[in-house]
Enzyme design. Structure first.
Site, mmCIF file in Angstrom:
data_model
loop_
_atom_site.group_PDB
_atom_site.id
_atom_site.type_symbol
_atom_site.label_atom_id
_atom_site.label_comp_id
_atom_site.label_asym_id
_atom_site.label_seq_id
_atom_site.Cartn_x
_atom_site.Cartn_y
_atom_site.Cartn_z
ATOM 1 N N HIS A 11 0.864 -1.323 -0.020
ATOM 2 C CA HIS A 11 -0.034 0.033 0.048
ATOM 3 C C HIS A 11 0.766 1.342 0.093
ATOM 4 O O HIS A 11 0.654 2.051 -0.792
ATOM 5 C CB HIS A 11 -0.950 0.073 1.261
ATOM 6 C CG HIS A 11 -1.641 1.478 1.336
ATOM 7 N ND1 HIS A 11 -3.036 1.205 1.107
ATOM 8 C CD2 HIS A 11 -1.382 2.528 1.990
ATOM 9 C CE1 HIS A 11 -3.397 2.638 1.291
ATOM 10 N NE2 HIS A 11 -2.474 3.381 1.829
ATOM 11 N N GLU A 12 1.803 1.428 0.890
ATOM 12 C CA GLU A 12 2.791 2.494 1.066
ATOM 13 C C GLU A 12 3.366 2.825 -0.217
ATOM 14 O O GLU A 12 3.669 3.662 -0.506
ATOM 15 C CB GLU A 12 3.336 2.530 2.145
ATOM 16 C CG GLU A 12 2.582 2.628 3.639
ATOM 17 C CD GLU A 12 1.521 3.768 3.881
ATOM 18 O OE1 GLU A 12 1.970 4.827 3.038
ATOM 19 O OE2 GLU A 12 0.521 3.564 4.397
ATOM 20 N N HIS A 41 1.713 4.746 -2.755
ATOM 21 C CA HIS A 41 1.826 6.159 -2.547
ATOM 22 C C HIS A 41 3.287 6.510 -3.162
ATOM 23 O O HIS A 41 3.472 7.498 -3.781
ATOM 24 C CB HIS A 41 1.868 6.458 -1.190
ATOM 25 C CG HIS A 41 0.536 6.541 -0.672
ATOM 26 N ND1 HIS A 41 -0.664 7.134 -0.706
ATOM 27 C CD2 HIS A 41 0.108 5.713 0.492
ATOM 28 C CE1 HIS A 41 -1.719 6.977 -0.288
ATOM 29 N NE2 HIS A 41 -1.289 6.089 0.557
ATOM 30 N N HIS A 100 3.485 6.917 -6.752
ATOM 31 C CA HIS A 100 2.690 8.110 -7.237
ATOM 32 C C HIS A 100 3.619 9.135 -7.223
ATOM 33 O O HIS A 100 3.465 10.105 -8.254
ATOM 34 C CB HIS A 100 1.317 8.152 -6.274
ATOM 35 C CG HIS A 100 0.351 8.932 -6.680
ATOM 36 N ND1 HIS A 100 -0.987 9.378 -6.041
ATOM 37 C CD2 HIS A 100 0.134 9.796 -8.081
ATOM 38 C CE1 HIS A 100 -1.672 10.124 -6.618
ATOM 39 N NE2 HIS A 100 -1.004 10.451 -7.848
HETATM 40 ZN ZN LIG Z 1 -2.601 5.162 2.045
#
Ligand SMILES: [Zn+2]
Length: 674
Positions: free
Chosen positions: A464-465, A468, A471
């Site tokens: 998940h991290e 980011h 991104h």
């Molecule tokens: Zn998050």
């Protein structure tokens, strides 16, 4: 004393902050000079006698505040990831100063007059789409910050912002203190029955570090639920552990929450909105309170029904132990039992297959290679903010250097709970900078010499991290305002959640999930059973999340002037009214330790996770069903969405990938809510 290292741009690769030279005493002077410098830059913009142009006003504004940006990026991370008493003091001093600084710029009438003049003629300026968007977004940002208000109202706004900033910092520091203070201290290993040997040794080591010789300490995670609740066989220990978690911050933070909700409602009214939630969502992709309320209302009924079905199964399992009614501290324990008996899945069996280094390199990095062609080289020559943090250089498929990724994966007493991503250097074509991004997790360090074995949830968090991080790394924008993850909060969790899909993608899983001693793959069928077992827990997970969301929503839809006497009472009434007051399922965060909404920018925006998950589930379906090779889909997702940051409407980016507006069915199916 040598010169403050923040005063000049870093000369390291990618302008990585010079961590080896940074000392605690550098922050405050750098902040002070950084704010003064930016105000001088703004004064130079407004003193310009020539007519406002895009270049001499908007671009100049984008270029301003370099020193402040440098120190703030480093400090924000340091004070979260490895804080000290002195850094806490600096933070308490700086947060109201930063709020005042923000106001000094956004309430500067001369500056706003220039922006407004340009905004009025925006279609005649011959601007490219990203520049036009910059002008529009800046104009909106000033307006939303009170640029149009009269003198007296602006003065009140400044007071509100200063007090809110100070309260937010105090709230956070109270949570940190309460989380440390409420750690459960146990006298004997017998009380820890049910935990693995490694976890018991970890609790003993934790006790030693915290100064409780010959005892065992279970430190608390951020959330209401604590992972040990699933294993501890002694019901009274479970009860004490959960009570310690749920009791955090009640005295110190209850009154702060009430005060903050009141101030936010007053500020929203000043800015022309019926509530803080209305003010917040007006600038999010959701747009209106009604849109958010409608999605939440659609989810509550089916989620609660699922949770009640789960509760009935748990009660059957608990009856065997002579427990008549499932209490909150029993839920995780009997869920684990049901998972083991109905799905033949034992969370403890998985751990040896999830060794951090392998999950990182052969899982997370491997998936980024499959989808985007990336490769990673560790750079031990570059110093990060803590000895446990590591720096990796990221390369494109053709070998072009893309940026740096800093990974700080371990828990420590000086780190706040949870996991998060941050940018140390933001990509921008205007400044010529390439990205430096950072992930923080809280994976407990094992006993010395032992491998770092992760839970299923920790593996998910790592993916998940890193979503980011991608991104931020893929950002290809001109203006810093639009860089990477600078998108609305109800959109920003979308790319990170999409990245979670790689975790169970067969070719990825087979590559990383190997026994740390034998190298053997996961036993056949285990993942399928694990996924099925996850479906079983969806009722609980959705309800605890929705409860926190609706709690945030209740605090921030309060109209101005409504008196709240007691935070706990407000909380239970709000949960009951929203239909999520299931006794045995506490909200994922209770008010008094809900730092997302009282300390870190997610006020009236905790709904963002499920709102983003609509886009996520829809996109995962697109990835899996579009018939293209993974690498090609990855490229589309990167170019059309990740790379764009906020340089165009995020929902337009979504449509450019999936080919239509988002639909909620994939989310409802995933969460078993259809
Ligand atoms: Zn998050």
């Amino acid at each position: 004393m040598t010169e403050n290292p923040f005063f000049r741009p870093s000369t390291l690769d990618y302008e990585l902050p010079p961590f080896a030279e940074i000392r605690e005493e550098h922050y405050l002077p750098a902040y002070e000079r950084g704010m003064a410098e930016q105000l001088a830059e703004i004064a130079a913009i407004t003193a310009d006698r020539s007519l406002p142009t895009f270049e001499n006003t908007l671009v100049a504004l984008e270029r301003s505040g370099e020193l402040l940006r440098r120190v703030d990026a480093v400090f924000r991370n340091q004070s979260s990831s490895d804080t000290t008493d002195l850094l806490d003091e600096v933070e308490a001093k700086v947060s109201p100063l930063l709020a005042a600084h923000h106001d000094a710029i956004h309430l500067d009438r001369a500056l706003f007059a220039r922006i407004e003049a340009l905004y009025r003629t925006r279609t005649e300026l011959g601007l490219d789409p990203e520049s036009l968007r910059l002008l529009e977004r800046r104009y909106t940002g000033f307006e939303r910050s009170g640029a149009r208000l009269g003198e007296a109202e602006q003065a009140r706004l400044r007071e509100l912002n200063a007090e809110l900033a100070a309260l937010g910092t105090t709230f956070q520091q109270n949570v940190n203190a309460a989380t440390r203070a409420n750690a459960l201290v146990l006298d004997s290993a017998a009380e820890l029955a049910g935990l693995s040997e490694g976890a018991i040794a970890g609790a003993a080591e934790n006790a030693r570090v915290l100064g409780h010789e010959d005892k065992y300490v279970l430190s608390l995670k951020n959330t209401s639920g604590q992972p040990e609740l699933a294993q501890l066989t002694d019901r009274s220990v479970r009860e004490r552990l959960l009570a310690a978690s749920l009791g955090r911050g009640i005295e110190a933070n209850g009154p702060i929450a009430i005060r903050m909700a009141g101030l936010r409602a007053e500020r929203a009214a000043l800015l022309g909105h019926p509530s803080h939630a209305a003010y917040v969502v007006a600038d999010e992709t959701a747009g209106t309170v009604e849109a958010v309320s409608a999605l939440l209302a659609r989810l509550v009924g089916p989620a609660v029904a699922n949770a009640r079905r789960e509760a009935a199964e748990l009660a059957a399992a608990a009856a065997a132990d002579g427990i008549g009614e499932i209490a909150a501290h029993d839920w995780a324990y009997y869920s684990e039992k049901v998972r083991q008996s109905s799905f033949q899945v034992d969370a403890a069996v998985l751990r040896p297959y999830f060794e951090l280094e392998r999950v990182l390199r052969d899982g997370v990095f491997f998936a980024a290679n499959l989808a985007y062609g990336l490769s990673f080289t560790e750079r031990p020559d570059l110093t990060a903010h803590h000895p446990d943090a590591r720096v990796f250089e990221v390369f494109e498929e053709d070998g072009t250097a893309l940026g740096l990724f800093v990974g700080d994966f371990h828990a420590r007493a000086s780190k706040r709970g949870g996991a998060w991503m941050d940018s140390l250097v933001e990509q921008s074509a205007l400044t010529g900078r390439r990205p430096v991004v950072l992930n923080n997790l809280n994976i407990p360090l094992p006993a010395p010499g032992e491998p770092v074995l992760m839970s299923w949830d920790e593996v998910r968090t790592l993916f998940h991290e890193f979503g980011h991080a991608l991104h931020g790394l893929f950002s290809e924008v001109r203006y810093p305002l639009f860089s990477g993850t600078s998108v609305p909060r109800d959109f920003v969790e979308f790319p990170s959640q999409v990245n979670e899909m790689w975790m169970v993608r067969p070719e990825v899983l087979a590559n990383y999930a190997r026994h740390h001693e034998t190298g053997e793959p996961l036993p056949a069928g285990l993942v399928e059973r694990m996924t099925a077992a996850e479906g079983f827990g969806q009722g609980f997970r959705t309800v605890e999340y929705l409860a926190a969301t609706l709690l945030d929503w209740a605090w921030h839809t309060v109209p101005q002037g409504e008196e709240i006497a007691d935070a706990e009472e407000f909380e239970s009434r709000a949960l009951a009214a929203a239909g999520v007051g299931v006794d045995a399922i506490p909200p994922r965060y209770r008010t008094t330790y809900f730092q997302h909404v009282f300390a870190s920018g997610y006020s009236a925006a905790y709904y963002a996770y499920i709102w983003s998950e609509v886009l996520d589930a829809d996109t995962v379906q697109w990835f899996e069903g579009n018939g293209r090779p993974v690498r090609e889909s990855g490229e589309v997702f990167r170019r059309e969405l990740l790379a764009r940051g906020f340089s165009r409407d995020p929902l337009e980016s979504f449509r450019a990938v999936v080919g239509r507006a988002p639909e909620t069915e994939p989310l409802l199916a995933r969460r078993g809510l259809l």
